[in-house]
Design a protein around this motif. Structure first.
Motif, PDB file in Angstrom:
ATOM      1  N   LYS A 129     -49.823  52.234  -8.204  1.00 48.12           N
ATOM      2  CA  LYS A 129     -49.769  53.125  -7.038  1.00 48.12           C
ATOM      3  C   LYS A 129     -50.783  54.267  -7.090  1.00 48.12           C
ATOM      4  O   LYS A 129     -51.063  54.889  -6.075  1.00 48.12           O
ATOM      5  CB  LYS A 129     -48.350  53.619  -6.795  1.00 48.12           C
ATOM      6  CG  LYS A 129     -47.776  54.470  -7.889  1.00 48.12           C
ATOM      7  CD  LYS A 129     -46.373  54.931  -7.525  1.00 48.12           C
ATOM      8  CE  LYS A 129     -45.964  56.112  -8.388  1.00 48.12           C
ATOM      9  NZ  LYS A 129     -47.006  57.127  -8.646  1.00 48.12           N
ATOM     10  N   ASP A 130     -51.319  54.546  -8.275  1.00 49.37           N
ATOM     11  CA  ASP A 130     -52.349  55.583  -8.408  1.00 49.37           C
ATOM     12  C   ASP A 130     -53.527  55.014  -9.186  1.00 49.37           C
ATOM     13  O   ASP A 130     -53.380  54.728 -10.382  1.00 49.37           O
ATOM     14  CB  ASP A 130     -51.801  56.798  -9.179  1.00 49.37           C
ATOM     15  CG  ASP A 130     -50.633  57.460  -8.480  1.00 49.37           C
ATOM     16  OD1 ASP A 130     -50.874  58.329  -7.651  1.00 49.37           O
ATOM     17  OD2 ASP A 130     -49.473  57.076  -8.757  1.00 49.37           O
ATOM     18  N   SER A 146     -53.747  57.288  -4.064  1.00 50.28           N
ATOM     19  CA  SER A 146     -52.738  58.184  -4.630  1.00 50.28           C
ATOM     20  C   SER A 146     -51.406  57.870  -3.958  1.00 50.28           C
ATOM     21  O   SER A 146     -51.325  57.845  -2.725  1.00 50.28           O
ATOM     22  CB  SER A 146     -53.152  59.638  -4.342  1.00 50.28           C
ATOM     23  OG  SER A 146     -52.082  60.525  -4.605  1.00 50.28           O
ATOM     24  N   SER A 147     -50.388  57.593  -4.751  1.00 53.23           N
ATOM     25  CA  SER A 147     -49.086  57.215  -4.198  1.00 53.23           C
ATOM     26  C   SER A 147     -49.235  56.140  -3.119  1.00 53.23           C
ATOM     27  O   SER A 147     -48.723  56.277  -2.014  1.00 53.23           O
ATOM     28  CB  SER A 147     -48.357  58.430  -3.627  1.00 53.23           C
ATOM     29  OG  SER A 147     -48.024  59.329  -4.657  1.00 53.23           O
ATOM     30  N   ILE A 253     -57.518  65.513 -12.378  1.00 52.57           N
ATOM     31  CA  ILE A 253     -57.244  65.824 -10.970  1.00 52.57           C
ATOM     32  C   ILE A 253     -56.262  64.821 -10.363  1.00 52.57           C
ATOM     33  O   ILE A 253     -55.309  65.197  -9.700  1.00 52.57           O
ATOM     34  CB  ILE A 253     -58.562  65.863 -10.168  1.00 52.57           C
ATOM     35  CG1 ILE A 253     -59.449  67.005 -10.699  1.00 52.57           C
ATOM     36  CG2 ILE A 253     -58.315  66.016  -8.667  1.00 52.57           C
ATOM     37  CD1 ILE A 253     -60.864  67.003 -10.166  1.00 52.57           C
ATOM     38  N   MET A 254     -56.483  63.525 -10.611  1.00 59.40           N
ATOM     39  CA  MET A 254     -55.694  62.493  -9.923  1.00 59.40           C
ATOM     40  C   MET A 254     -54.619  61.835 -10.795  1.00 59.40           C
ATOM     41  O   MET A 254     -53.729  61.195 -10.266  1.00 59.40           O
ATOM     42  CB  MET A 254     -56.624  61.382  -9.395  1.00 59.40           C
ATOM     43  CG  MET A 254     -57.692  61.835  -8.415  1.00 59.40           C
ATOM     44  SD  MET A 254     -57.060  62.756  -6.969  1.00 59.40           S
ATOM     45  CE  MET A 254     -55.857  61.603  -6.298  1.00 59.40           C
ATOM     46  N   ASN A 255     -54.717  61.945 -12.122  1.00 55.78           N
ATOM     47  CA  ASN A 255     -53.772  61.276 -13.023  1.00 55.78           C
ATOM     48  C   ASN A 255     -53.515  59.814 -12.629  1.00 55.78           C
ATOM     49  O   ASN A 255     -52.377  59.407 -12.397  1.00 55.78           O
ATOM     50  CB  ASN A 255     -52.460  62.075 -13.067  1.00 55.78           C
ATOM     51  CG  ASN A 255     -51.445  61.518 -14.063  1.00 55.78           C
ATOM     52  OD1 ASN A 255     -51.786  60.807 -15.001  1.00 55.78           O
ATOM     53  ND2 ASN A 255     -50.196  61.838 -13.859  1.00 55.78           N
TER      54      ASN A 255
ATOM     55  N   ILE B 144     -52.444  69.842  -5.061  1.00 55.44           N
ATOM     56  CA  ILE B 144     -53.320  69.202  -4.088  1.00 55.44           C
ATOM     57  C   ILE B 144     -52.478  68.464  -3.063  1.00 55.44           C
ATOM     58  O   ILE B 144     -51.584  67.687  -3.423  1.00 55.44           O
ATOM     59  CB  ILE B 144     -54.271  68.203  -4.792  1.00 55.44           C
ATOM     60  CG1 ILE B 144     -55.124  68.932  -5.843  1.00 55.44           C
ATOM     61  CG2 ILE B 144     -55.164  67.503  -3.780  1.00 55.44           C
ATOM     62  CD1 ILE B 144     -55.990  68.004  -6.692  1.00 55.44           C
ATOM     63  N   LEU B 150     -48.117  65.723  -1.471  1.00 49.71           N
ATOM     64  CA  LEU B 150     -48.559  66.193  -2.775  1.00 49.71           C
ATOM     65  C   LEU B 150     -49.181  65.049  -3.567  1.00 49.71           C
ATOM     66  O   LEU B 150     -48.652  63.940  -3.569  1.00 49.71           O
ATOM     67  CB  LEU B 150     -47.352  66.696  -3.591  1.00 49.71           C
ATOM     68  CG  LEU B 150     -46.952  68.159  -3.465  1.00 49.71           C
ATOM     69  CD1 LEU B 150     -45.690  68.387  -4.275  1.00 49.71           C
ATOM     70  CD2 LEU B 150     -48.057  69.095  -3.924  1.00 49.71           C
ATOM     71  N   VAL B 151     -50.296  65.341  -4.217  1.00 52.71           N
ATOM     72  CA  VAL B 151     -50.857  64.385  -5.159  1.00 52.71           C
ATOM     73  C   VAL B 151     -50.095  64.568  -6.478  1.00 52.71           C
ATOM     74  O   VAL B 151     -50.177  65.627  -7.106  1.00 52.71           O
ATOM     75  CB  VAL B 151     -52.364  64.621  -5.360  1.00 52.71           C
ATOM     76  CG1 VAL B 151     -52.902  63.761  -6.496  1.00 52.71           C
ATOM     77  CG2 VAL B 151     -53.115  64.330  -4.067  1.00 52.71           C
ATOM     78  N   ILE B 152     -49.310  63.558  -6.853  1.00 53.22           N
ATOM     79  CA  ILE B 152     -48.408  63.668  -7.999  1.00 53.22           C
ATOM     80  C   ILE B 152     -49.002  62.990  -9.239  1.00 53.22           C
ATOM     81  O   ILE B 152     -48.907  63.509 -10.341  1.00 53.22           O
ATOM     82  CB  ILE B 152     -47.046  63.008  -7.671  1.00 53.22           C
ATOM     83  CG1 ILE B 152     -46.397  63.642  -6.427  1.00 53.22           C
ATOM     84  CG2 ILE B 152     -46.113  63.071  -8.871  1.00 53.22           C
ATOM     85  CD1 ILE B 152     -45.816  65.005  -6.642  1.00 53.22           C
TER      86      ILE B 152
END
Lengths: 325, 325
Positions: A129-130, A146-147, A253-255, B144, B150-152
């Protein structure tokens, strides 16, 4: 009825398109010279005629959506405006023109985003998902998920990771007019620049001394590296090191769970993956260490552009800004 | 009935909590010493008792959700594990414990994400779907928001912008063990380090030469800068320049419409905003120039932590991983 989506990848010289089934099989595909028609509407008509013919001949297929990947494709407006590498100027109503002809949802985005969604819908990112997609061609393109959702940005211009500046001061001049952009180091052109600067710096023998800058390709450098050419190997190590270190920043930043590498330079396999993975791990914040995979794209080069474009039509329904039909 | 949400901000020393109405009015608020209870469950019980009493006394209020901002708060698991600055070790079941007591959805995230959502739900980002929140405290935190969400990240550890490495080689040592992290330059501590290095480099007079490093605050530096202290002014310019240049890189990744600055250092106003905006514009890729606002947070410092935490309960329903009730 088999529900199919159409994918159209508009490139600077050639445009590819096709119909894709839910399993990611390209059922039919065509090509057209992007510079071969006078008006953009004519160009769209050519593509539409091709797709329509296949749909008429195969009444078991139901077209449910169209995805278009194009340079400067604006996700929100559904248009392309003054793309520097397309022959038509002004605003091109891509989504409107295709919707008028097929009455199905049409989604437009840039090519790097299309590749990222292609990996998500049809490739190795189905359950991720990311993640981040890095396309290493003439430049460095990127798409970020992202998600489960593409990061689009406020002007539909997010994920320009190739234009992150990676030097404190100065650095290589970039086509964008600034200095030190990542793609001046990490791309097919970037590794050519690195190899060329190594040829200048070191006196040792290299098979690549007989090739001009213009003739040199990243494939040549990979071939030389595999034959033991010291400078070619060094060029890959340097390229991977810059990429890995900067991916470590992107991870903060994005994990993401995974980073996919796609395109010509990624075909060099271990030559680019090994130094990239090493530099990434070395530079990661502790909490991310060992948690981010760097993987080759599973799309392959054949059909990837069409799959990527078609996948855009699979974006979640509530995320679509265009459902004109 | 007025639908209210509860916000709980767990800090290393103190914890604040309160009830918030849909307009962002804090109806009641309380504080508890984070280090004043033996077990975490006892700690939660204290907070729950306070909130419950207010709800009982005001039967017109209906609690619809609880948001918790906490260091290392994991969005997906609803737990905090081994947070270095909390007194309880092991895994703390924050979401479960609160849900057991109130039977409403509970959302946990870290404090920087809470501040970002606070701006979205109750502050100046209500109509902004892509933005970045930078919190300038002891360190640099960030949250973010992309396409309203939210970017998690895959491990619930995205938006660690303070740990992006901003030097080619070396750079200042960071608490994370690496070198050159953005927060070693841009934070209350970062500007102290910059001012101190300027005191060492330049022989000119400065009111801050009489203050020890330990006693020095970013407020002192702001005060000195406003009184014309050359080195203090220079420290702000340097800090803004590093922040602006690195925000230009973040813009290339996220393409936000706005960047909010929050926290102690942001209170310095023009001293930090002007050099930041200038460096941002100078370093932006052409297509982003003039399109990104750098704004002060509208949350204010009073109640911001509670509003931020409460806002987490307003995340879109389909995005919630915890609806245990």
């Amino acid at each position: 009825m088999i529900k199919v989506t159409a994918g159209i990848d508009i490139g600077g010289t050639g445009t590819q398109f096709g119909l894709v089934d839910p399993d990611g099989q390209v059922l039919t595909e065509g090509k057209v010279d992007t510079r071969g028609t006078h008006s953009f509407e004519e160009f769209i008509d050519k593509i539409a005629a091709f797709l329509r013919q296949h749909l008429v001949e195969n009444p078991g297929l139901e077209l449910t959506g169209i995805g278009v990947g194009a340079p400067s494709g604006n996700y929100y407006t559904g248009t392309i405006t003054d793309a520097p590498n397309l022959p038509w100027k002004g605003t091109l109503d891509v989504v409107q023109l295709l919707n008028d002809r097929f009455h199905v949802p049409v989604v437009l985005s840039n090519d790097a985003n299309a590749t990222a969604m292609g990996e998500k819908v049809f490739g190795a990112a189905k359950d991720i998902k990311d993640f981040v997609m890095i396309t290493l061609g003439t430049g460095l393109g990127s798409g970020i998920v992202s998600s489960q959702q593409l990061v689009i940005g406020s002007q539909s211009m997010a994920a320009e990771f190739g234009h992150v500046m990676v030097r404190d001061k100065g650095g290589r001049l970039c086509n964008c007019g600034r200095r030190g952009c990542l793609e001046t180091y990490v791309s097919a052109t970037g590794i050519k620049r690195t190899l060329t600067s190594l040829l200048a710096k070191h006196p040792c023998a290299s098979a690549l001394r007989s090739v001009s800058f213009d003739d040199l390709t990243s494939k040549d450098i990979a071939h030389a590296a595999r034959s033991g050419d010291v400078l070619a190997k060094k060029a890959f190590q340097k390229t991977g090191r810059v990429l890995g270190k900067n991916l470590a920043n992107l991870v903060a930043i994005m994990n993401p769970e995974a980073i996919f590498l796609f395109g010509g330079l990624a075909q060099a396999g271990d030559l680019i993956f090994n130094p990239t993975r090493r530099a990434l791990e070395e530079n990661l914040l502790d909490m991310y260490k060992g948690k981010v995979q760097v993987l080759p794209s599973a799309l392959g080069s054949q059909g990837a552009a069409i799959l990527g474009a078609a996948s855009l039509a699979h974006q979640q329904k509530d995320y679509l800004h265009y459902e004109l039909s």
